[in-house]
Design a protein around this motif. Structure first.
Motif, mmCIF file in Angstrom:
data_model
loop_
_atom_site.group_PDB
_atom_site.id
_atom_site.type_symbol
_atom_site.label_atom_id
_atom_site.label_comp_id
_atom_site.label_asym_id
_atom_site.label_seq_id
_atom_site.Cartn_x
_atom_site.Cartn_y
_atom_site.Cartn_z
ATOM 1 N N GLN A 15 50.605 43.502 35.313
ATOM 2 C CA GLN A 15 50.126 44.430 36.339
ATOM 3 C C GLN A 15 50.268 45.890 35.934
ATOM 4 O O GLN A 15 49.325 46.671 36.038
ATOM 5 C CB GLN A 15 50.864 44.175 37.649
ATOM 6 N N ASN A 37 55.301 37.615 34.658
ATOM 7 C CA ASN A 37 53.970 37.813 35.215
ATOM 8 C C ASN A 37 53.719 39.269 35.606
ATOM 9 O O ASN A 37 52.595 39.761 35.532
ATOM 10 C CB ASN A 37 53.795 36.891 36.421
ATOM 11 N N SER A 73 49.457 33.585 37.434
ATOM 12 C CA SER A 73 50.085 33.399 38.748
ATOM 13 C C SER A 73 49.675 32.063 39.354
ATOM 14 O O SER A 73 50.500 31.333 39.908
ATOM 15 C CB SER A 73 49.676 34.525 39.704
ATOM 16 N N ASN A 94 47.275 39.244 44.089
ATOM 17 C CA ASN A 94 47.998 38.272 43.273
ATOM 18 C C ASN A 94 48.704 37.228 44.135
ATOM 19 O O ASN A 94 48.719 36.041 43.808
ATOM 20 C CB ASN A 94 49.021 39.003 42.393
ATOM 21 N N TYR A 108 46.090 37.690 34.147
ATOM 22 C CA TYR A 108 47.207 37.967 35.072
ATOM 23 C C TYR A 108 47.120 37.069 36.300
ATOM 24 O O TYR A 108 48.081 36.392 36.674
ATOM 25 C CB TYR A 108 47.149 39.443 35.457
ATOM 26 N N PHE A 109 45.948 37.022 36.925
ATOM 27 C CA PHE A 109 45.791 36.207 38.128
ATOM 28 C C PHE A 109 45.885 34.716 37.805
ATOM 29 O O PHE A 109 46.473 33.939 38.566
ATOM 30 C CB PHE A 109 44.462 36.529 38.814
#
Length: 651
Positions: free
Chosen positions: A370, A366, A458, A394, A454-455
């Motif tokens: 970033q 993950n 998560s 995040n 990305y978020f």
């Protein structure tokens, strides 16, 4: 009284001297209702006594929806009643039942997350770039790389070692030992230094390894003790346990997310305090040293309190393990149960360990997103602040996933297995899409979509495999080796993290995106094939089945633990579900209750004769109703045990 038992209603043709009659025929309607209430609780059975897993899909939806609505109203009513009496009491309840059981994981999440956050600060301009950043002019590159490897290695050692010790010496001692090791490790991290900067790194690495042993032990100890009601009375089965066991364990686990959140907030504040209110480089070495050392000293205080709490406030933590060992007549470590677990539950180990391995590849993968989108959004950035602030966002997204997982993990229509599979599938999609359109999503015009993925990755990691693997790695195994099995599964998971940290050093970023998604499919596959769905399953049923397996009588168990609903695809294919028989299990439970009742009567007689309390198995300390006692009294000669003895006498 003996004469009355011989001529009871079930024996119309004379006294049942040889036990030829069915004990259930002796039940009055009132007695039957009481036994149904005890054996067929309304959270698992409908008014006709049908187990929820035996219902059609439409019936299941109605049953579960109705039950959830009733339970939600009850909980909200209780919260409102608590609030009216004392507005702060709901918060104190949450703190006692959710925060305290997960305090160790909260502190662990704080410290381990801090390691990754502090490293960019060490590498930043003005701090220690000649030591911590390539080409490593002052420090050995191998020792710098060892920061990641030794931390994970220490965790693996702790997961296996403390898992075994937790099953050997007991949950309570495992919990206390973990807290002590983490306290000493934090002192070492806070005070780490050397004559040279390389000496400092070496000291720092070994402190991380030592602390990692305590962190590793937290996984099996928190999961097993939380599942077995370590803070409460230690009962195996209650309605609250059946309906909210997953939420209870997951709520403890999500403290790891809060630990990460507070670490990031505290690091930001400390850097601003010691760097004269600025978060921009160059950073002075003094400011960096104060920031890093104070950030480790803060959780040391909390860990010291944790040692006290576990030593003096969690004295019942080992009760269920002790009860399980007493039933199996075992002292020390139950090696026989370990062998039988590999024999009967080997595929479950593939599921819990394999899924955890795949999940940790994603968990560390993950972070790939970033660094990429920050380099596009802020080209030429040298400050640690943007990375820390995006981390904070995040973690906030992750916490939403943690909480949603805790709310739905006990829902019988969604539950553990489906949640884990959906999470793996979504993570696969969220990694595979940018993998094959890497340049497109890294472009300034589309980097926001990249950031969104990305978020979301998560979120679905927490609302999926990360939360579920922690729970089921303890839940699908019997009590005598539960901590060992959880520790082994977690250790294999950390091998996934180790694989990722090593592999990522040798391949470029786009190749990483090509590699990572397929572990999502792997995790989904092993979950589908080998993981049983324990949502809604009474843990007491699992222990009943285990006692039969332990005694070499697997076919004698007929309860819901072998219901196809609670078996993996592999176990169904192997025919494990053929032993399920609801009627036979009902009779068997009554005879088991009779045994407990007789033991209770014997204890009472011993107490009366000796004039003091006699310790015994406290598996079910509820008082027996007069109707249940009357039934057991009048059907003594009808029980299978007595019937067998009579037959041997006649022969």
């Amino acid at each position: 009284m003996a004469e009355f038992r011989d001529y009871d209603p079930a024996t119309p043709h004379g006294p049942d001297i040889w036990g030829a009659h069915d004990p259930l025929q002796a039940m009055t309607q009132n007695e039957r209702q009481i036994f149904d209430f005890l054996i067929k609780p309304d959270d698992s059975y409908d008014s006709a006594g049908v187990y929820w897993g035996d219902m059609s899909l439409a019936q299941q939806i109605r049953f579960v929806t109705k039950g959830d609505a009733v339970e939600s109203r009850r909980e909200l009513s209780n919260i409102w009643a608590m609030f009216k009496e004392d507005p702060l009491s709901p918060f104190s309840y949450y703190f006692k039942n959710m925060v305290l059981p997960g305090a160790g994981l909260g502190l662990e999440g704080y410290v381990l997350f801090s390691i990754g956050n502090i490293k960019p600060l060490f590498q930043a301009r003005g701090a220690f770039p000649d030591c911590w950043k390539s080409p490593y002019k002052l420090c050995n590159a191998t020792w710098i790389a060892a920061v990641d490897y030794m931390e994970i290695s220490g965790i693996i050692v702790g997961q296996v070692l403390v898992g075994i010790l937790g099953d050997w010496l007991g949950r309570r001692w495992g919990l206390i030992q973990d807290a002590i090791i983490m306290l000493l490790g934090l002192i070492m991290l806070t005070a780490a230094w050397g004559v040279t900067q390389n000496g400092w790194v070496i000291c720092y690495v070994w402190a991380l390894f030592f602390y990692g042993i305590g962190v590793g032990g937290e996984y099996p100890m928190t999961a097993t003790s939380g599942m077995e009601n370590a803070v409460g009375s230690g009962k195996v089965s209650t309605k609250d346990d059946r309906l909210h066991r997953g939420r209870k364990v997951t709520s403890a686990f999500l403290m790891q997310g809060w630990g990460q959140f507070f670490n990031q907030v505290i690091l930001i504040l400390l850097l601003l305090i010691f760097h004269h209110g600025s978060g921009n480089p160059p950073y002075s070495q003094t400011a960096v040293q104060w920031t890093y050392r104070v950030s480790f000293a803060i959780p040391a205080v909390g860990t010291l309190w944790l040692v006290y709490y576990r030593a003096y406030k969690m004295k019942s933590a080992s009760r269920q393990l002790t009860a399980a060992k007493m039933k199996s007549k075992v002292t020390g470590y139950d090696t026989e149960s370990l062998k039988l677990t590999f024999t009967y539950f080997g595929p479950r180990i593939i599921a819990t360990a394999g899924a955890w391995f795949a999940n940790d590849i994603f968990f560390y993968g993950n972070k790939l997103f970033q660094s990429e989108f920050i380099s596009v959004i802020l080209p030429g950035n040298t400050s640690v602040m943007p990375g820390w602030l995006y981390n904070l966002i995040n973690v906030g997204v992750s916490l939403v996933g943690y909480y949603l997982a805790s709310f739905l993990i006990d829902n019988k229509l969604y539950g553990r297995k489906r949640m884990q599979m959906v999470g793996f599938l979504m993570d696969f999609l969220l990694f595979v899409v940018p993998a094959f359109h890497f340049g497109y999503y890294r472009s300034p015009a589309h980097v926001r979509e990249f950031q969104t993925m990305y978020f979301l990755s998560s979120f679905f990691n927490q609302f999926g495999p990360n939360a579920v693997t922690f729970l089921v790695a303890a839940e699908v195994y019997p009590a005598p080796i539960r901590a060992t099995a959880h520790g082994v599964s977690a250790a294999v998971g950390k091998l996934g993290a180790l694989t990722a940290s090593v592999l990522y050093n040798y391949i470029d970023t786009q190749t990483k995106f090509y590699v990572v998604p397929w572990f999502g499919l792997m995790g989904m596959l092993v979950t589908l094939l080998f993981l049983p769905d324990t949502t809604g399953l009474d843990l007491k049923e699992q222990e009943r089945r285990w006692l039969c397996i332990r005694a070499g009588r697997e076919s004698d168990y007929h309860g819901v633990a072998v219901h196809p609903k609670h078996l993996s695809w592999w176990e169904r294919w192997r025919g494990v579900g053929r032993y399920y028989d609801a009627d036979a299990d009902y009779r068997q439970k009554i005879e088991e209750m009779r045994t407990d009742w007789e033991a209770s009567q014997s204890r009472k007689a011993a107490e009366k004769e000796e004039g003091h309390s006699v310790d015994g198995d406290d598996d079910d300390d509820a008082s027996w109703s007069s109707d249940v006692s009357t039934y057991f009294e009048k059907t003594k000669r009808l029980s299978p045990t007595i019937r067998s003895e009579n037959k041997e006498y006649v022969d």
